[in-house]
Design a protein around this motif. Sequence first.
Motif, PDB file in Angstrom:
ATOM      1  N   SER A  11      -8.361   5.385  -1.634  1.00  0.00           N
ATOM      2  CA  SER A  11      -9.075   4.308  -2.325  1.00  0.00           C
ATOM      3  C   SER A  11      -8.013   3.483  -3.051  1.00  0.00           C
ATOM      4  CB  SER A  11     -10.130   4.880  -3.279  1.00  0.00           C
ATOM      5  OG  SER A  11     -10.984   3.850  -3.752  1.00  0.00           O
ATOM      6  N   HIS A  12      -8.221   3.160  -4.323  1.00  0.00           N
ATOM      7  CA  HIS A  12      -7.265   2.304  -5.048  1.00  0.00           C
ATOM      8  C   HIS A  12      -7.154   2.752  -6.497  1.00  0.00           C
ATOM      9  CE1 HIS A  12     -10.481   0.033  -7.222  1.00  0.00           C
ATOM     10  NE2 HIS A  12     -11.187   0.383  -6.167  1.00  0.00           N
ATOM     11  N   ASN A  39       0.838  -1.194   0.000  1.00  0.00           N
ATOM     12  CA  ASN A  39       0.000   0.000   0.000  1.00  0.00           C
ATOM     13  C   ASN A  39       0.875   1.246   0.000  1.00  0.00           C
ATOM     14  OD1 ASN A  39      -2.414  -1.620   0.376  1.00  0.00           O
ATOM     15  ND2 ASN A  39      -1.745  -1.877   2.500  1.00  0.00           N
ATOM     16  N   HIS A  75     -15.725  -2.814  -0.644  1.00  0.00           N
ATOM     17  CA  HIS A  75     -14.760  -1.720  -0.755  1.00  0.00           C
ATOM     18  C   HIS A  75     -13.738  -1.831   0.368  1.00  0.00           C
ATOM     19  CE1 HIS A  75     -17.001   0.403  -3.875  1.00  0.00           C
ATOM     20  NE2 HIS A  75     -18.101   0.180  -3.185  1.00  0.00           N
ATOM     21  N   ASP A  76     -12.588  -1.194   0.172  1.00  0.00           N
ATOM     22  CA  ASP A  76     -11.560  -1.175   1.213  1.00  0.00           C
ATOM     23  C   ASP A  76     -12.093  -0.595   2.511  1.00  0.00           C
ATOM     24  OD1 ASP A  76      -9.284  -2.174  -0.352  1.00  0.00           O
ATOM     25  OD2 ASP A  76      -9.484  -0.310  -1.477  1.00  0.00           O
ATOM     26  N   TRP A 114      -4.614   1.745  -1.777  1.00  0.00           N
ATOM     27  CA  TRP A 114      -4.567   0.331  -1.411  1.00  0.00           C
ATOM     28  C   TRP A 114      -4.106  -0.525  -2.588  1.00  0.00           C
ATOM     29  CZ3 TRP A 114      -4.774  -0.111   3.571  1.00  0.00           C
ATOM     30  CH2 TRP A 114      -5.598   0.730   4.338  1.00  0.00           C
ATOM     31  N   SER A 126      -9.581 -10.316  -3.677  1.00  0.00           N
ATOM     32  CA  SER A 126      -9.939  -8.901  -3.583  1.00  0.00           C
ATOM     33  C   SER A 126      -9.522  -8.327  -2.231  1.00  0.00           C
ATOM     34  CB  SER A 126     -11.445  -8.726  -3.776  1.00  0.00           C
ATOM     35  OG  SER A 126     -11.858  -9.201  -5.035  1.00  0.00           O
ATOM     36  N   LEU A 127      -9.392  -6.998  -2.173  1.00  0.00           N
ATOM     37  CA  LEU A 127      -9.081  -6.263  -0.935  1.00  0.00           C
ATOM     38  C   LEU A 127      -7.756  -6.731  -0.329  1.00  0.00           C
ATOM     39  CD1 LEU A 127     -12.611  -6.289   0.781  1.00  0.00           C
ATOM     40  CD2 LEU A 127     -11.740  -4.694  -0.936  1.00  0.00           C
ATOM     41  N   GLY A 133     -12.248   3.459  -8.278  1.00  0.00           N
ATOM     42  CA  GLY A 133     -11.091   3.527  -7.407  1.00  0.00           C
ATOM     43  C   GLY A 133     -10.305   4.811  -7.570  1.00  0.00           C
ATOM     44  N   GLU A 144      -7.055  -3.851  -4.725  1.00  0.00           N
ATOM     45  CA  GLU A 144      -8.436  -3.914  -4.252  1.00  0.00           C
ATOM     46  C   GLU A 144      -9.260  -4.863  -5.115  1.00  0.00           C
ATOM     47  OE1 GLU A 144     -12.738  -2.637  -4.004  1.00  0.00           O
ATOM     48  OE2 GLU A 144     -11.409  -2.867  -5.716  1.00  0.00           O
ATOM     49  N   GLU A 145      -9.014  -4.829  -6.422  1.00  0.00           N
ATOM     50  CA  GLU A 145      -9.864  -5.575  -7.348  1.00  0.00           C
ATOM     51  C   GLU A 145      -9.625  -7.083  -7.297  1.00  0.00           C
ATOM     52  OE1 GLU A 145     -12.264  -4.320  -8.759  1.00  0.00           O
ATOM     53  OE2 GLU A 145     -11.910  -2.212  -9.193  1.00  0.00           O
ATOM     54  N   SER A 183      -5.863  -3.779   1.853  1.00  0.00           N
ATOM     55  CA  SER A 183      -6.616  -3.318   3.026  1.00  0.00           C
ATOM     56  C   SER A 183      -6.880  -4.460   3.995  1.00  0.00           C
ATOM     57  CB  SER A 183      -7.927  -2.655   2.595  1.00  0.00           C
ATOM     58  OG  SER A 183      -8.731  -3.527   1.824  1.00  0.00           O
TER      59      SER A 183
END
Length: 417
Positions: free
Chosen positions: A77-78, A60, A355-356, A119, A130-131, A90, A122-123, A134
């Motif tokens: 966000s991302h 991150n 979401h994160d 982050w 995912s995530l 993002g 995220e996807e 985070s």
Amino acid sequence: MSPLEPERVIGDLRELDRLTGGPDGARRVCWTDEWSAARDFLRYRLAELELEVSIDPAGNLWAELAGEQDGFVIVGSHVDSVPAGGWLDGALGVFTAVEVLRSRSGGEPPPVGLRLVDWADEEGARFGASLFGSSACAGTLELEAVRDLRDRDGERLEDVVGRYAVDLSRAHESGARLGGARAYLELHIEQGPVLESRGEPAAAVLGTCGVERHTAIFTGQTAHAGATPMRLRRDSFAAAAQAALAIREIGLRHEGGVCTVGGATSEPGVITAVAGRTAMLLDQRHLDAGVLATMLAEAREACAQAARDHGCEAELEHIWSIPPVHFDERLVALARQAVVDAGGKDTAIPSGPLHDAAEMARLIPAAMIFSSSSPPVSHTKEEDTPEADLRVAIEAFGRLVNSTLASAAAGELPARR
């Protein structure tokens, strides 16, 4: 402090799209050269503010503006995308976060610090996890579960992230970055049709829906398509089809719920044979944990009934689940007021996508604001939002940051230890 300038955010997003987009959509899949190019552009914008950038053990990216008091509010966000994704998903949150820091850079320090985060992954587009960044920061990433995940070329996640200086065994050390955090705020596009259908540019977000994912497996009897009379068949595909329609009604019956049959595969899968086995993918979501449990129970019964009606057997195999995450009520109220003050309506809606912010909400007060999506689609090159709606959402987010900083300075949001 200067007010946020939405045109600068939109300009940054257009430039990012020029650098990492094109006629086939965004090309910012994490752990790729295009993602690195997107981050280079983010670094360039942060360097203009003379802010130091660092990367934590989970990959991150962080930048911080010191405040008058201890602690900080996290905004971000991302920048990563799905393949052939949209220009806003993002990235809107990241470059609005840049603008938040830009609006306060060079002047009086904020009452508490501001910390930007981008982050990592995220996807989950390359490996399906995912995530990543985070959840590592929140301590929920199951390292052994993701270590040997492979991409379409057969490369292991652990090996690939290592090329980006991420030692997977140390990824949870990212959580040290949350020491002193007072709140987490994120701006994102809705990715769906609710706001567009209401003619609203933006809204506060109540939380992220809980998710239940299962494979429904129907087992009947493979038989010759010409020799087996209709009434004597044990047709697994017919059972799955009946169940799919019943499951759709479950989603319609429970307000705020969604049920999706994402696909089905049958065996032997030839035109001259009755399907002896059919596996059906089921995704169910709701913001209320009790309602989600009821929806899952009803889906089980719908599958069982369909199996009985067609002389088959049915079982549900668990794939993945996450409980609903409700955002901090105080921050949601501030977000609603911020949207109103920016020219929107007093609206709060749940988020179906994850979401994160959901990972951060496990540990610190969190809130989100959505802009509309129009057309109401995401994860596609057609993703878009009218610039007028983006301006409202960006201004609302700036107002939310200001009110959150004030609450933190007043002692209403203590720093995480």
